[in-house]
Design a protein around this motif. Sequence first.
Motif, short mmCIF file in Angstrom:
data_model
loop_
_atom_site.label_atom_id
_atom_site.label_comp_id
_atom_site.label_asym_id
_atom_site.label_seq_id
_atom_site.Cartn_x
_atom_site.Cartn_y
_atom_site.Cartn_z
N MET A 177 14.76 -39.85 -31.84
CA MET A 177 14.83 -39.17 -30.55
C MET A 177 14.98 -40.17 -29.40
N ILE B 280 7.69 -38.01 -27.79
CA ILE B 280 7.88 -39.17 -28.66
C ILE B 280 6.57 -39.95 -28.80
N ILE C 211 10.37 -35.17 -23.09
CA ILE C 211 10.84 -35.85 -24.29
C ILE C 211 10.09 -37.17 -24.52
N TYR D 188 18.12 -39.99 -26.74
CA TYR D 188 17.93 -39.61 -25.34
C TYR D 188 18.03 -40.77 -24.35
N TYR E 169 12.10 -45.42 -23.20
CA TYR E 169 12.76 -45.30 -24.50
C TYR E 169 12.87 -46.68 -25.16
#
Length: 136
Positions: free
Chosen positions: A58, A37, A33, A62, A74
Motif C-alpha cells: 500500500m 498502514i 491510508i 499510494y 510512505y
Amino acid sequence: MTQASPNTHETSQEEPQDKLEARQHERKEDITIPQVIYVLYLAGLLTVNATLLIGVVMAYVYRADAPRWLRAHYRYQIRTFWIGMLYSVAAFVLSLFAVGALAWPLLAVWLVVRCAIGLRDVRRRRSPANPYSWLW
C-alpha cells in the motif's frame, strides 16, 4: 424574454470544476491510508508479519501522488519494512547462537515505537522528523 448572460453559463461550469479539484486535493491530503498502514504494521506483530506485506505494498502504491509531507510518511513506512526485514534476519542468525532471544523483543519494541511516532506525526499533519533513520 430575458437573455442569459454568457458569464452565468461559465460560472456554473467552473463551480463543479472547483469542487472536483477541492475533492481531489482533500483525497491527496487524506491521512487515513498512512494511518491504516501503521496499524497494519502493528498488527504484523500478531499476524506473523502478513499484514506488514500488505502495508508495504500500500505504501508503494499510494506514495506517487501524495503531497510531500505524506510521501515522507510512505518513505518512512517503506524503510520501516525493509529495515525490519534486515533486523529480522539478524535476529534469526543471532537466535542460532542463543543471543536472539533478546533480539526478537527488541525488534518488536523498535516496530511499536516507529509506528507510534509515525501515527503521532501523521495525525499532526507533519512529516516524520527523520524518515531516513534506522532507529526511531
